[in-house]
Motif scaffolding. Structure first.
Motif, short mmCIF file in Angstrom:
data_model
loop_
_atom_site.label_atom_id
_atom_site.label_comp_id
_atom_site.label_asym_id
_atom_site.label_seq_id
_atom_site.Cartn_x
_atom_site.Cartn_y
_atom_site.Cartn_z
N UNK A 69 30.13 -17.51 16.02
CA UNK A 69 28.92 -18.33 16.03
C UNK A 69 27.79 -17.58 16.71
N UNK A 70 28.14 -16.79 17.72
CA UNK A 70 27.12 -16.06 18.48
C UNK A 70 26.32 -15.12 17.60
N UNK A 78 19.78 -20.24 16.24
CA UNK A 78 20.71 -21.32 16.56
C UNK A 78 21.62 -21.52 15.36
N UNK A 79 22.71 -22.24 15.57
CA UNK A 79 23.64 -22.51 14.48
C UNK A 79 22.99 -23.38 13.41
N UNK A 80 22.23 -24.37 13.84
CA UNK A 80 21.56 -25.25 12.88
C UNK A 80 20.57 -24.48 12.01
N UNK A 81 19.86 -23.53 12.62
CA UNK A 81 18.92 -22.73 11.84
C UNK A 81 19.66 -21.84 10.84
N UNK A 82 20.84 -21.37 11.21
CA UNK A 82 21.65 -20.58 10.28
C UNK A 82 22.06 -21.43 9.09
N UNK A 83 22.45 -22.68 9.36
CA UNK A 83 22.81 -23.59 8.27
C UNK A 83 21.63 -23.82 7.33
N UNK A 84 20.46 -24.03 7.92
CA UNK A 84 19.27 -24.26 7.10
C UNK A 84 18.94 -23.04 6.25
N UNK A 85 19.12 -21.84 6.84
CA UNK A 85 18.84 -20.61 6.08
C UNK A 85 19.81 -20.46 4.91
#
Length: 263
Positions: A69-70, A78-85
């Motif tokens: 995750x890091x 952030x993890x949420x921003x990765x999901x959005x991307x």
């Protein structure tokens, strides 16, 4: 290591300085996750989402994903921003049980090798620090509910952070204190000046229910034996004041009268 090994990664980081150094000491060459292209991280998120039928949580990435995750957080913030991307909306859980929230504090403590701060929970945990603050009326209370002592909060002579306090208690900081304190906050852009810390005034108020602290680099006792003798003009000069957060104030107290390196 964190899911199958006997010791947490934080244990190795404490002993060797980093996980990569520990691997080299053991005769292995570490994988350089920072070299992983962001496209591969997004592909891994898509793979997990396809397999489960919904966007993966950070916990699912840790347990089932090819990358940590890091590394996703380093690429996207952030993890949420990765999901959005990757084209997904983060899963929202409206009512996480208390037990699950507290277990996440324990898990992250094992992973980091120390009790996490509120910012570390938001950056590395499955949940942000906000539900803890709402549920327990503060991050420190949540940490105690999980059975740990918050960072920077000595609990007494037996605690490793304990520092004997002076016999006197300063009740007055001088007539110029409020003015000088405000000048110090403005000079420091309302941000903790401890290296690597990014607590701002607004975030600090939300997490700790009070604003940032202003610390005397040289203690008041260096300017007089008691309140009636202290030279407050010198004690409260801007060169002797620095903005710090609740989590790191004790580090500055321990360093006094020295000054920690600032940004």
């Amino acid at each position: 290591m964190k899911t199958q090994g006997e010791y947490a990664p934080g244990t190795y980081e404490n002993h060797f300085g980093s996980w990569s150094t520990a691997l080299r000491e053991a005769g292995f060459e570490p994988m350089q996750e920072y070299q992983v292209p962001s496209e591969q991280i997004l592909e891994e998120i898509t793979r997990l989402a396809t397999e489960s039928g919904e966007p993966p949580t950070s916990a699912e990435m840790r347990e089932q994903g090819q990358y940590s995750v890091t590394v996703a957080q380093n690429h996207f913030g952030s993890w949420n921003e990765a999901l959005k991307a990757a084209g997904y909306n983060p899963r929202k859980r409206m009512q996480v049980p208390d037990e699950e929230l507290l277990e996440e504090i324990s898990r992250l403590t094992d992973e980091l090798g120390k009790v996490p701060t509120a910012k570390e929970m938001s950056a590395n945990g499955e949940f942000s620090h906000k539900p803890y603050i709402r549920r327990w009326n503060g991050w420190q209370a949540a940490v105690r509910a999980a059975g740990y002592e918050p960072v920077g909060r000595p609990a007494g002579p037996d605690h490793h952070n304990w520092k004997e306090q002076p016999v006197h208690e300063w009740r007055e900081y001088g007539d110029n204190w409020d003015q000088q304190r405000q000048k110090a906050l403005e000079r420091d852009d309302y941000t903790c000046q401890t290296p690597g810390c990014e607590w701002t005034q607004d975030a600090h108020r939300e997490a700790f229910k009070r604003g940032l602290h202003v610390h005397h680099i040289r203690p008041l006792s260096a300017f007089g034996a008691d309140e009636n003798e202290v030279d407050f003009e010198q004690a409260n000069c801007l060169e002797n004041l620095v903005t710090v957060c609740a989590e790191h104030h004790h580090l500055w107290e321990r360093a006094s009268p020295l000054r920690l390196d600032t940004r």
